[in-house]
Scaffold this active site. Structure first.
Site, short mmCIF file in Angstrom:
data_model
loop_
_atom_site.label_atom_id
_atom_site.label_comp_id
_atom_site.label_asym_id
_atom_site.label_seq_id
_atom_site.Cartn_x
_atom_site.Cartn_y
_atom_site.Cartn_z
N SER A 21 0.82 -1.21 0.00
CA SER A 21 0.00 0.00 0.00
C SER A 21 0.86 1.26 0.00
O SER A 21 0.57 2.23 -0.72
CB SER A 21 -0.93 0.00 1.22
OG SER A 21 -1.82 -1.10 1.17
N ARG A 74 1.41 3.83 -3.40
CA ARG A 74 1.09 5.25 -3.22
C ARG A 74 2.33 6.12 -3.45
O ARG A 74 2.25 7.18 -4.09
CB ARG A 74 0.52 5.48 -1.81
CG ARG A 74 -0.94 5.04 -1.65
CD ARG A 74 -1.33 4.97 -0.19
NE ARG A 74 -2.76 4.71 -0.02
CZ ARG A 74 -3.35 3.52 -0.17
NH1 ARG A 74 -2.61 2.47 -0.51
NH2 ARG A 74 -4.64 3.37 0.02
N GLY A 134 -5.95 -3.95 -7.21
CA GLY A 134 -6.90 -2.88 -6.98
C GLY A 134 -6.25 -1.51 -7.00
O GLY A 134 -6.82 -0.55 -7.53
N ARG A 189 -14.42 -6.60 -10.84
CA ARG A 189 -14.27 -5.78 -9.63
C ARG A 189 -14.78 -4.36 -9.89
O ARG A 189 -14.64 -3.82 -10.99
CB ARG A 189 -12.82 -5.76 -9.17
CG ARG A 189 -12.31 -7.14 -8.81
CD ARG A 189 -10.87 -7.12 -8.34
NE ARG A 189 -10.74 -6.43 -7.05
CZ ARG A 189 -9.57 -6.26 -6.42
NH1 ARG A 189 -8.46 -6.70 -6.99
NH2 ARG A 189 -9.52 -5.65 -5.26
N GLU A 246 -8.86 -6.76 5.10
CA GLU A 246 -7.82 -7.60 4.51
C GLU A 246 -7.23 -8.61 5.49
O GLU A 246 -6.61 -9.59 5.08
CB GLU A 246 -6.69 -6.71 3.96
CG GLU A 246 -5.94 -5.95 5.02
CD GLU A 246 -5.20 -4.74 4.46
OE1 GLU A 246 -3.98 -4.66 4.68
OE2 GLU A 246 -5.84 -3.89 3.82
N ARG A 293 -14.23 -13.31 -0.94
CA ARG A 293 -13.46 -13.91 0.16
C ARG A 293 -14.35 -14.59 1.19
O ARG A 293 -13.94 -15.58 1.80
CB ARG A 293 -12.57 -12.86 0.82
CG ARG A 293 -11.34 -12.53 -0.01
CD ARG A 293 -10.45 -11.49 0.62
NE ARG A 293 -9.19 -11.38 -0.12
CZ ARG A 293 -8.35 -10.37 -0.01
NH1 ARG A 293 -8.63 -9.35 0.79
NH2 ARG A 293 -7.21 -10.36 -0.71
#
Length: 429
Positions: free
Chosen positions: A26, A30, A94, A122, A312, A343
Site C-alpha cells: 500500500s 502510493r 486494486g 471488480r 484484509e 473472500r
C-alpha cells in the site's frame, strides 16, 4: 494448466523465529504514484517488489515516467510529461486499476486499461463516474468496469465530486493522490454507507501531507486537496504489517514466539490492528529493541470483531478462529465479496471442505470450531486465501494448497519464508 499443490508444513514444535517482512504494498504503490507526479526526482527506499508493485511501476513507465531499480534495491522515479497512446496492464491489483486512471486523465493521449479476468468483475464505477464529473473522457462501453480507455487531454479540471465509496476506500484514495495536479484540486464527498478500510485513506492523507500537499479532512466523509506541487522526496517504505498476519498467527497456533523486525510504533497501516486482535484471541505482544515480539500461550479463543476497517486481515483471522476453543463472529466485511475473489464465500467453502463449520452471512462469517482434517484448499488466485491455508496447515496434517504462487502478489517467496519460520522448531524436534 492446473497449478501443482503445495503441502502445507505442520509445526512439530512451537515456533521461535525472527521475521523480516518486505515493504508495504500500500505504501509502495502510493509512493510511486506521488513520485511520478512530483516536481522532481524521488527515491522510494526499501520498496516491495511483487506483482502488484511491478504492475504499478510498469503502468507509470507506460505513461512516460522513468522508474528505475537502483543498486541498493530502491526505486528511482523521474517524472516526465504524461502522454499516450499507452497500455496499462492492471493484473488483479486494486491499487493499479483505481489509482492510475486519474493519472491517465492528466496524460495527453489515449490510455487503455486491461487486466486479469477477475479485474473485469471488480467495481471501478466510483472512479469512472467521479473522473467524468471532474472533466475526464472515459470509454468503458457503459459497464463501469474494465476494460476501458481514458482519453487524456493533458489536464483535468477537477473540483467538487460526490462518490459512493462504500465498496472500496480506494475510490477515495485514487482521486486524492492525483488531486493536487487537477486545475482546481479536488473535493471528494462520500455519499452512501460507511467507507471500508478507512486506515488506508488515512495513509493516503498522511503521505500527501508529507509531500507538501494541503489536505483538509476535518469534515466527516469529505476530503479536500488543494491544487499545487507535489514535493520530490525520499520515502522509506514500512514493512507490510498486513503480511505479518500469518506469521503472528503461527505464534498463536503453535504456542510459540515470533519477532517481526522494524514494526513501527506509530503507523496508519491496518495491519497494526493485529496486535490487539490476536491478543484477544489468546496471545500477548510487546515492543523490544528487535521489533514486535508476539507470543502464543497455546490456547486460542474465539472472537467477536467488526473488521470493517481492516477487512484484509479477515482470511488469516478466520483460519485462526477455525482452530479456536470457542465460536467467532466476524462482521462488517461485506465488501470482501468484491476483492480478489468473494473472500467470504471462498473462506466458508474451503474451511468447510476441511471439516469446518463456517457460515458466510450478509456481512461476515460465523465460525464454529470443529476438528479439521487434511484436504485440498483452493485459493482462487487470492494471496490471502493462500496464507490462511498455510496457517491451518500448521495444526492440521495433509492440507494441500492450490496455487501457493499467488502469494507473490504481495509477499514474494512466501513458501521459503514459511519454511524458514518453522525451521527452528523442526531442528528442535
Amino acid at each position: 494448466m492446473t497449478s501443482p499443490l503445495w503441502s502445507a508444513p505442520v509445526a512439530s514444535a512451537p515456533v521461535d523465529a525472527v521475521v523480516a517482512l518486505p515493504g508495504s504494498k500500500s505504501v509502495t504503490n502510493r509512493a510511486l504514484v506521488l513520485a511520478a507526479l512530483a516536481d522532481g526526482p524521488s527515491t522510494v527506499r526499501q520498496p516491495l517488489y511483487s506483482r502488484d508493485t511491478t504492475l504499478m511501476a510498469a503502468g507509470l513507465r507506460a505513461l512516460g515516467a522513468t522508474v528505475e531499480d537502483t543498486a541498493d534495491g530502491d526505486l528511482r522515479v523521474v517524472p516526465a510529461p504524461l502522454r499516450g497512446p499507452a497500455h496499462v496492464d492492471v493484473g488483479n491489483a486494486g491499487t493499479v486499476m483505481r489509482f492510475l486512471p486519474p493519472v491517465a486523465a492528466l496524460a495527453a493521449g489515449d490510455v487503455r486499461f486491461e487486466g486479469d479476468p477477475r479485474a473485469y468483475e471488480r467495481p471501478l464505477d466510483g472512479v469512472i463516474l467521479a473522473l467524468r464529473d471532474l472533466g475526464a473522457d472515459i470509454d468503458d462501453a457503459g459497464t463501469g468496469r474494465l476494460p476501458m480507455t481514458v482519453r487524456g487531454a493533458g489536464s483535468l479540471r477537477g473540483g467538487i465530486v460526490e462518490i459512493d465509496a462504500s465498496s472500496s476506500s480506494q475510490f477515495v484514495s485514487a482521486l486524492l493522490l492525483s488531486g493536487a495536479r487537477f486545475a482546481e484540486g479536488v473535493e471528494v464527498r462520500h455519499i452512501g454507507s460507511s467507507v471500508p478500510s478507512m486506515p488506508h485513506i488515512d495513509m493516503t492523507v498522511a503521505m500527501l501531507r508529507a509531500a507538501g500537499v494541503a489536505v483538509d479532512d476535518s469534515e466527516p466523509d469529505v476530503w479536500k486537496v488543494a491544487p499545487g506541487p507535489i514535493a520530490a522526496r525520499d520515502v522509506v517504505v514500512e514493512p507490510d504489517l498486513s503480511n505479518a498476519a500469518p506469521f503472528l498467527a503461527a505464534a498463536l497456533v503453535t504456542g510459540g514466539r515470533v519477532t517481526v523486525r522494524d514494526w513501527p510504533v506509530a503507523t496508519t497501516q491496518p495491519g497494526d490492528w493485529l496486535r490487539d486482535l490476536f491478543a484477544r484471541m489468546g496471545g500477548a505482544w510487546e515492543f523490544t529493541d528487535d521489533g514486535l515480539v508476539f507470543t502464543g500461550t497455546g490456547k486460542i479463543h474465539g472472537i467477536t470483531a467488526d473488521l470493517h476497517d481492516v477487512g484484509e486481515l479477515t482470511p488469516v483471522i478466520a483460519a485462526v478462529a477455525a482452530l479456536a476453543d470457542s465460536p467467532s463472529e466476524l462482521t462488517g466485511i461485506a465488501h470482501l465479496r468484491l476483492h480478489e475473489t468473494d473472500r467470504l464465500a471462498a473462506l466458508a467453502k474451503e474451511l468447510n471442505g476441511l471439516g469446518g463449520d463456517v457460515t458466510d452471512t450478509a456481512d461476515g462469517l460465523v465460525i464454529r470450531p470443529r476438528p479439521l482434517h487434511g484436504g485440498e484448499f483452493a485459493t482462487y488466485d487470492d494471496h490471502r486465501l493462500a496464507t490462511a491455508a498455510a496457517v491451518i496447515g500448521l495444526a492440521v496434517p495433509g492440507v494441500e494448497v492450490e496455487n501457493i504462487a499467488t502469494t507473490a502478489k504481495t509477499l514474494p517467496d512466501f513458501p521459503a519464508l514459511w519454511h524458514a519460520l518453522l525451521m527452528p522448531a523442526d531442528q528442535a524436534s
